[in-house]
Scaffold this motif. Structure first.
Motif, short mmCIF file in Angstrom:
data_model
loop_
_atom_site.label_atom_id
_atom_site.label_comp_id
_atom_site.label_asym_id
_atom_site.label_seq_id
_atom_site.Cartn_x
_atom_site.Cartn_y
_atom_site.Cartn_z
N LYS A 43 0.83 -1.21 0.00
CA LYS A 43 0.00 0.00 0.00
C LYS A 43 0.86 1.27 0.00
CE LYS A 43 -4.26 -1.85 1.31
NZ LYS A 43 -4.66 -2.51 0.09
N ASP A 44 2.19 1.09 0.01
CA ASP A 44 3.13 2.22 -0.04
C ASP A 44 2.92 3.20 1.12
OD1 ASP A 44 5.41 3.21 -1.17
OD2 ASP A 44 4.42 4.26 -2.81
N LEU A 45 2.63 2.67 2.31
CA LEU A 45 2.37 3.48 3.49
C LEU A 45 3.64 3.89 4.24
CD1 LEU A 45 -0.75 1.55 4.84
CD2 LEU A 45 -0.71 3.73 3.58
N GLY A 46 4.76 3.35 3.82
CA GLY A 46 6.03 3.68 4.44
C GLY A 46 7.15 3.23 3.52
N PRO A 47 8.38 3.51 3.92
CA PRO A 47 9.50 3.10 3.07
C PRO A 47 9.61 1.57 3.01
CG PRO A 47 10.29 3.89 5.19
CD PRO A 47 8.82 4.15 5.15
N ASP A 48 10.11 1.09 1.88
CA ASP A 48 10.37 -0.34 1.73
C ASP A 48 11.74 -0.66 2.34
OD1 ASP A 48 12.51 -0.43 -0.62
OD2 ASP A 48 11.00 1.09 -1.12
N PRO A 49 12.08 -1.93 2.50
CA PRO A 49 13.37 -2.28 3.13
C PRO A 49 14.59 -1.73 2.41
CG PRO A 49 11.90 -4.16 3.16
CD PRO A 49 11.22 -3.11 2.33
N TYR A 50 14.59 -1.68 1.08
CA TYR A 50 15.74 -1.13 0.36
C TYR A 50 15.91 0.36 0.67
CZ TYR A 50 15.67 -5.39 -2.50
OH TYR A 50 15.70 -6.69 -2.94
N THR A 51 14.79 1.08 0.67
CA THR A 51 14.82 2.50 0.98
C THR A 51 15.35 2.74 2.39
OG1 THR A 51 12.99 2.93 -0.53
CG2 THR A 51 13.38 4.58 1.18
N THR A 52 14.91 1.93 3.32
CA THR A 52 15.35 2.08 4.71
C THR A 52 16.84 1.82 4.84
OG1 THR A 52 13.14 1.37 5.39
CG2 THR A 52 14.83 1.40 7.08
N LEU A 53 17.34 0.82 4.13
CA LEU A 53 18.77 0.53 4.14
C LEU A 53 19.56 1.72 3.61
CD1 LEU A 53 21.14 -1.53 4.48
CD2 LEU A 53 20.71 -2.18 2.11
N LEU A 54 19.12 2.26 2.47
CA LEU A 54 19.81 3.42 1.88
C LEU A 54 19.67 4.66 2.76
CD1 LEU A 54 19.10 3.04 -1.94
CD2 LEU A 54 21.16 2.41 -0.67
#
Length: 135
Positions: A40-51
């Protein structure tokens, strides 16, 4: 070996596909996947969080060094992305571009490039990482 964090990061997921709640020492945030893969794109995905971890660490490390040197660099900007390639083994390449709000001498840029590579998250990502998982 001593933990780097005072408290564990914890997470949970319910029945809503991909929506995770992550708790840290001072609060919570959500992680999700983009709609293109049924999130639902309600928050960052794991790749985004890592970066984002690498971005925050790099910026903080550079700011600390710049301030200690007394250099007039009011704003540091960073842009990151990653790519993966299967060539016998999985190879992940992170591109990290750092820019500044004003002109900087070439020798200072070169020094800041070295400092960026020394941020703790950069060191973690460039070294051997073991993940010990239990159930």
């Amino acid at each position: 070996m001593e933990n780097l964090l005072e408290n564990n990061i914890t997470g949970k997921i319910g029945t809503q596909k991909y929506l995770c709640t992550i708790s840290w020492r001072n609060g919570t945030f959500v992680m999700d996947e983009p709609e293109s893969i049924e999130g639902k794109d309600l928050g960052p995905d794991p790749y985004t969080t890592l970066l984002a971890s690498l971005a925050g660490c790099t910026l903080s490390t550079l700011r600390m060094y710049i301030d200690r040197k007394g250099w007039d660099i009011p704003e540091i900007n960073i842009s990151l992305n990653l790519a993966q390639e299967n060539n016998p083994e999985l190879t992940t390449t992170i591109s990290r571009t750092i820019t500044f709000s004003n002109e900087i001498e070439e020798d200072i840029k070169n020094r800041l490039l070295i400092i960026a590579e020394k941020c703790p998250v950069s060191k973690i990502l460039k070294n051997t990482v073991l993940i010990n998982t239990t159930i």
